[in-house]
Design a protein around this motif. Structure first.
Motif, PDB file in Angstrom:
ATOM      1  N   PHE A  94       0.766  -1.096  -0.003  1.00 42.21           N
ATOM      2  CA  PHE A  94      -0.169  -0.036  -0.002  1.00 42.21           C
ATOM      3  C   PHE A  94       0.762   1.378  -0.133  1.00 42.21           C
ATOM      4  O   PHE A  94       1.899   1.411   0.701  1.00 42.21           O
ATOM      5  CB  PHE A  94      -0.812   0.106   1.151  1.00 42.21           C
ATOM      6  N   ASP A  95       0.495   2.313  -0.597  1.00 39.95           N
ATOM      7  CA  ASP A  95       1.364   3.504  -0.700  1.00 39.95           C
ATOM      8  C   ASP A  95       1.168   4.414   0.164  1.00 39.95           C
ATOM      9  O   ASP A  95       1.704   5.636   0.104  1.00 39.95           O
ATOM     10  CB  ASP A  95       1.191   4.162  -2.024  1.00 39.95           C
ATOM     11  N   HIS A  96       0.581   4.197   1.244  1.00 35.72           N
ATOM     12  CA  HIS A  96       0.222   4.966   2.662  1.00 35.72           C
ATOM     13  C   HIS A  96       0.885   4.243   3.733  1.00 35.72           C
ATOM     14  O   HIS A  96       0.164   2.870   4.074  1.00 35.72           O
ATOM     15  CB  HIS A  96      -1.197   5.562   2.733  1.00 35.72           C
ATOM     16  N   GLU A 112      -9.947   6.474   3.079  1.00 41.96           N
ATOM     17  CA  GLU A 112      -9.507   6.246   1.797  1.00 41.96           C
ATOM     18  C   GLU A 112      -9.194   4.681   1.673  1.00 41.96           C
ATOM     19  O   GLU A 112      -8.040   4.435   2.380  1.00 41.96           O
ATOM     20  CB  GLU A 112      -8.198   7.329   1.664  1.00 41.96           C
ATOM     21  N   HIS A 115      -5.406   3.055  -1.668  1.00 40.58           N
ATOM     22  CA  HIS A 115      -3.858   3.111  -1.593  1.00 40.58           C
ATOM     23  C   HIS A 115      -3.237   1.703  -2.001  1.00 40.58           C
ATOM     24  O   HIS A 115      -2.084   1.444  -1.660  1.00 40.58           O
ATOM     25  CB  HIS A 115      -3.521   3.761  -0.201  1.00 40.58           C
ATOM     26  N   SER A 119      -5.400   0.154  -6.566  1.00 40.22           N
ATOM     27  CA  SER A 119      -6.195   1.480  -6.576  1.00 40.22           C
ATOM     28  C   SER A 119      -7.787   1.323  -6.003  1.00 40.22           C
ATOM     29  O   SER A 119      -8.411   2.202  -6.369  1.00 40.22           O
ATOM     30  CB  SER A 119      -5.975   2.712  -7.317  1.00 40.22           C
TER      31      SER A 119
END
Length: 138
Positions: A94-96, A112, A115, A119
């Protein structure tokens, strides 16, 4: 929890079909079969008996919450198996750092769920399923 429920927990049987309550499975069997033979969904028999420390969980990150909830719902998975599944499902994909951050927008809060690697919200659940299936097969 009544004596019958305790016996089932000891034997590992704790899921039944939504269509035929006599069709029963262990958590690992339910995960591997997906749907029950009668086309029903497998549900946890004593879900109303599960006690989770909600106040404490408010301070946990997603991985810690996942471990706590999965451990309660999958008694035939060891703590080490659950931890490994969670780690393999979420770490580095995950990009977070929070995986599913809660963001304030005006007076609203927005969760959100985009992530993950595709996506899409489904990444949160579908990253976990193959980990559980692989572990159940072993």
């Amino acid at each position: 929890m009544d004596q019958k429920a305790k016996q089932q927990m000891v034997s590992g049987i704790c899921y039944h079909s939504t269509r035929t309550q006599t069709l029963r499975a262990t958590p690992k069997q339910a995960i591997l079969s997906g749907l029950a033979e009668d086309g029903g969904l497998y549900v946890y028999e004593e879900i109303d008996q599960i006690k989770l420390p909600l106040k404490d969980m408010m301070e946990m990150n997603l991985c810690q919450i996942a471990e706590r909830v999965l451990s309660a719902l999958l008694p035939d998975f060891s703590a080490q198996e659950v931890t490994s599944c969670v780690k393999q499902a979420y770490e580095g994909y995950f990009d977070h750092e929070e995986i599913t951050p809660l963001i304030k927008s005006g007076s609203d809060m927005i969760l959100e769920l985009f992530h993950g690697p595709t996506s899409a919200f489904k990444d949160v659940g579908l990253r976990m399923l193959p980990q559980l299936m692989t572990t159940a097969l072993q």
